[in-house]
Design a protein around this motif. Sequence first.
Motif, PDB file in Angstrom:
ATOM      1  N   ASN A  84       0.844  -1.196   0.000  1.00 41.23           N
ATOM      2  CA  ASN A  84       0.000   0.000   0.000  1.00 41.23           C
ATOM      3  C   ASN A  84       0.885   1.254   0.000  1.00 41.23           C
ATOM      4  N   ALA A  85       0.274   2.415   0.171  1.00 41.36           N
ATOM      5  CA  ALA A  85       1.021   3.677   0.117  1.00 41.36           C
ATOM      6  C   ALA A  85       2.084   3.755   1.222  1.00 41.36           C
ATOM      7  N   TYR A  86       1.768   3.216   2.399  1.00 40.16           N
ATOM      8  CA  TYR A  86       2.757   3.206   3.494  1.00 40.16           C
ATOM      9  C   TYR A  86       4.003   2.409   3.082  1.00 40.16           C
ATOM     10  N   VAL A  87       3.757   1.248   2.459  1.00 39.64           N
ATOM     11  CA  VAL A  87       4.861   0.375   2.028  1.00 39.64           C
ATOM     12  C   VAL A  87       5.713   1.089   0.984  1.00 39.64           C
ATOM     13  N   ASP A  88       5.059   1.778   0.050  1.00 44.00           N
ATOM     14  CA  ASP A  88       5.794   2.522  -0.998  1.00 44.00           C
ATOM     15  C   ASP A  88       6.746   3.540  -0.362  1.00 44.00           C
ATOM     16  N   LYS A  89       6.278   4.199   0.694  1.00 43.47           N
ATOM     17  CA  LYS A  89       7.127   5.198   1.378  1.00 43.47           C
ATOM     18  C   LYS A  89       8.332   4.535   2.042  1.00 43.47           C
ATOM     19  N   VAL A  90       8.103   3.374   2.646  1.00 44.23           N
ATOM     20  CA  VAL A  90       9.208   2.645   3.301  1.00 44.23           C
ATOM     21  C   VAL A  90      10.238   2.225   2.258  1.00 44.23           C
ATOM     22  N   ARG A  91       9.757   1.670   1.144  1.00 42.80           N
ATOM     23  CA  ARG A  91      10.679   1.226   0.083  1.00 42.80           C
ATOM     24  C   ARG A  91      11.526   2.382  -0.426  1.00 42.80           C
ATOM     25  N   GLU A  92      10.897   3.524  -0.608  1.00 45.06           N
ATOM     26  CA  GLU A  92      11.618   4.711  -1.083  1.00 45.06           C
ATOM     27  C   GLU A  92      12.669   5.138  -0.057  1.00 45.06           C
ATOM     28  N   LEU A  93      12.291   5.100   1.215  1.00 45.99           N
ATOM     29  CA  LEU A  93      13.188   5.552   2.282  1.00 45.99           C
ATOM     30  C   LEU A  93      14.429   4.671   2.402  1.00 45.99           C
ATOM     31  N   VAL A  94      14.278   3.350   2.220  1.00 41.31           N
ATOM     32  CA  VAL A  94      15.403   2.439   2.486  1.00 41.31           C
ATOM     33  C   VAL A  94      16.116   1.981   1.211  1.00 41.31           C
ATOM     34  N   LYS A  95      15.797   2.589   0.082  1.00 34.43           N
ATOM     35  CA  LYS A  95      16.338   2.096  -1.193  1.00 34.43           C
ATOM     36  C   LYS A  95      17.869   2.102  -1.253  1.00 34.43           C
ATOM     37  N   ASP A  96      18.511   2.975  -0.490  1.00 34.10           N
ATOM     38  CA  ASP A  96      19.980   3.038  -0.496  1.00 34.10           C
ATOM     39  C   ASP A  96      20.609   2.262   0.662  1.00 34.10           C
ATOM     40  N   GLU A  97      19.797   1.530   1.403  1.00 35.10           N
ATOM     41  CA  GLU A  97      20.295   0.867   2.619  1.00 35.10           C
ATOM     42  C   GLU A  97      20.797  -0.551   2.393  1.00 35.10           C
ATOM     43  N   ASP A  98      20.672  -1.091   1.194  1.00 31.08           N
ATOM     44  CA  ASP A  98      21.057  -2.476   0.951  1.00 31.08           C
ATOM     45  C   ASP A  98      20.288  -3.412   1.895  1.00 31.08           C
ATOM     46  N   ALA A  99      18.989  -3.134   2.048  1.00 26.65           N
ATOM     47  CA  ALA A  99      18.141  -3.921   2.956  1.00 26.65           C
ATOM     48  C   ALA A  99      16.904  -4.384   2.195  1.00 26.65           C
ATOM     49  N   GLU A 100      16.411  -5.563   2.532  1.00 29.24           N
ATOM     50  CA  GLU A 100      15.217  -6.095   1.875  1.00 29.24           C
ATOM     51  C   GLU A 100      13.968  -5.625   2.605  1.00 29.24           C
ATOM     52  N   VAL A 101      12.885  -5.401   1.851  1.00 24.81           N
ATOM     53  CA  VAL A 101      11.586  -5.038   2.425  1.00 24.81           C
ATOM     54  C   VAL A 101      10.597  -6.156   2.092  1.00 24.81           C
ATOM     55  N   ILE A 102       9.928  -6.683   3.114  1.00 28.04           N
ATOM     56  CA  ILE A 102       8.930  -7.742   2.919  1.00 28.04           C
ATOM     57  C   ILE A 102       7.575  -7.234   3.389  1.00 28.04           C
ATOM     58  N   VAL A 103       6.538  -7.529   2.605  1.00 34.87           N
ATOM     59  CA  VAL A 103       5.166  -7.139   2.962  1.00 34.87           C
ATOM     60  C   VAL A 103       4.465  -8.352   3.565  1.00 34.87           C
ATOM     61  N   LEU A 104       3.876  -8.162   4.746  1.00 39.22           N
ATOM     62  CA  LEU A 104       3.270  -9.276   5.465  1.00 39.22           C
ATOM     63  C   LEU A 104       2.013  -8.787   6.179  1.00 39.22           C
ATOM     64  N   ALA A 105       0.881  -9.471   5.958  1.00 39.64           N
ATOM     65  CA  ALA A 105      -0.324  -9.186   6.743  1.00 39.64           C
ATOM     66  C   ALA A 105      -0.254 -10.088   7.968  1.00 39.64           C
ATOM     67  N   VAL A 106       0.388  -9.570   9.011  1.00 39.75           N
ATOM     68  CA  VAL A 106       0.749 -10.415  10.158  1.00 39.75           C
ATOM     69  C   VAL A 106      -0.486 -11.017  10.834  1.00 39.75           C
ATOM     70  N   GLY A 107      -1.526 -10.223  11.046  1.00 40.58           N
ATOM     71  CA  GLY A 107      -2.747 -10.726  11.680  1.00 40.58           C
ATOM     72  C   GLY A 107      -3.385 -11.833  10.863  1.00 40.58           C
ATOM     73  N   THR A 108      -3.407 -11.650   9.543  1.00 38.60           N
ATOM     74  CA  THR A 108      -3.988 -12.663   8.645  1.00 38.60           C
ATOM     75  C   THR A 108      -3.140 -13.929   8.657  1.00 38.60           C
ATOM     76  N   GLU A 109      -1.807 -13.750   8.636  1.00 39.04           N
ATOM     77  CA  GLU A 109      -0.902 -14.909   8.698  1.00 39.04           C
ATOM     78  C   GLU A 109      -1.169 -15.721   9.969  1.00 39.04           C
ATOM     79  N   ALA A 110      -1.437 -15.001  11.070  1.00 43.05           N
ATOM     80  CA  ALA A 110      -1.728 -15.682  12.340  1.00 43.05           C
ATOM     81  C   ALA A 110      -3.003 -16.514  12.205  1.00 43.05           C
ATOM     82  N   ASP A 111      -4.013 -15.957  11.515  1.00 40.44           N
ATOM     83  CA  ASP A 111      -5.266 -16.705  11.295  1.00 40.44           C
ATOM     84  C   ASP A 111      -5.010 -17.957  10.452  1.00 40.44           C
ATOM     85  N   ILE A 112      -4.143 -17.833   9.445  1.00 34.60           N
ATOM     86  CA  ILE A 112      -3.847 -18.963   8.554  1.00 34.60           C
ATOM     87  C   ILE A 112      -3.197 -20.104   9.336  1.00 34.60           C
ATOM     88  N   THR A 113      -2.279 -19.761  10.240  1.00 30.28           N
ATOM     89  CA  THR A 113      -1.590 -20.819  11.007  1.00 30.28           C
ATOM     90  C   THR A 113      -2.553 -21.591  11.910  1.00 30.28           C
TER      91      THR A 113
END
Length: 364
Positions: free
Chosen positions: A216-245
């Motif tokens: 979403n838009a929040y994620v886009d801002k994070v990706r832009e902010l860390v683009k020079d950090e040599d760091a990976e960004v992962i998108v996770l719906a943590v609450g939904t993942e918890a329901d799946i488990t």
Amino acid sequence: MKAGIVGLPNVGKSTLFNCLSNAKAQSANFPFCTIEPNVGVVNVPDPRMAKLEELVKPERVVMATVEIVDIAGLVKGASKGEGLGNQFLGNIRECNAIIHVLRCFDNDNIVHVDGNVNPIRDKETIDIELQLKDLETVEKRQEKTKRAAKTGNKEAITEDALLERIREALLQGKSARTVKPKNEEEEELMESFQLITTKPVLYVCNVDEGAAATGNAYVDKVRELVKDEDAEVIVLAVGTEADITELETYEERQMFLEDLGLSEPGASVLIRAAYKLLKQQTYFTAGVKEVRAWTIPIGATAPKAASVIHTDFEKGFIRAEVIAYDDYVAYGSEAKVKEAGKFRVEGKEYIVKDGDVMHFRFNV
């Protein structure tokens, strides 16, 4: 190897930890829910293991693992001991890598410690606290090195110059990992400092169910902010993942994932990314008693790889017998690999490749 989950209070750290480890850390709608760090040993998902199991039919299978540490939420002033700052920062220092969880969803029912959702501000809050703690460490160490440097001690002069470069970066609001060692000596020194902000970092954007596949838009801002950090960004719906488990059957879990537009649980993606972040890889031993994945640093030699089974294997190393994973699968057995001339014997200098199937010969 340990990866520590960090973030502000109430961003989804303990829920994520529960997804990864099934070690049900308390999860509630208030800060400081996790007081002591929870530690979970998590299997590294690897489809190659299922294939080897199918071919070898062993009595048991042992997966590679990563230790995940759920560290209680940091707050502003943690570097000066606010909240449970000293304890939390000590827990982070013991980890080899950082999984930084950022809240990237709106929900009026879940309070935000700073009143509103802003992952950029949240990231900066955590970064500043970690940088301030490192600054304190660097300046304390400099007190000693400067005294020794004045006497003409060459090692102290080298160390002080590196510490000064790190100090300048930290004062500019940059993490210590942005200071690149000039040579092997500086690399070893950097490691000896044990600074928090030299640790590799993986950003997890915790989104709502609707943004699980696309962000979403929040994620886009994070990706832009860390683009020079040599760091990976992962998108996770943590609450939904918890329901799946919580779903009982594999089929139910897969249907849920398909409805979200995902091919596998985000938790699996995250665990593999953490493994990669720790600069680890896997080799296999395969026999009727056991098929096992062994974790080694990328670039390890055959004797070093042997040492994770037993230190005697390294001390008395004679040779390694190696089959590439793809060859093992293509020919279906060790015997057929040998017939095809794809079985290799390697010595002490051999750099183990990810997926090698190995036997070691040793003499103690």
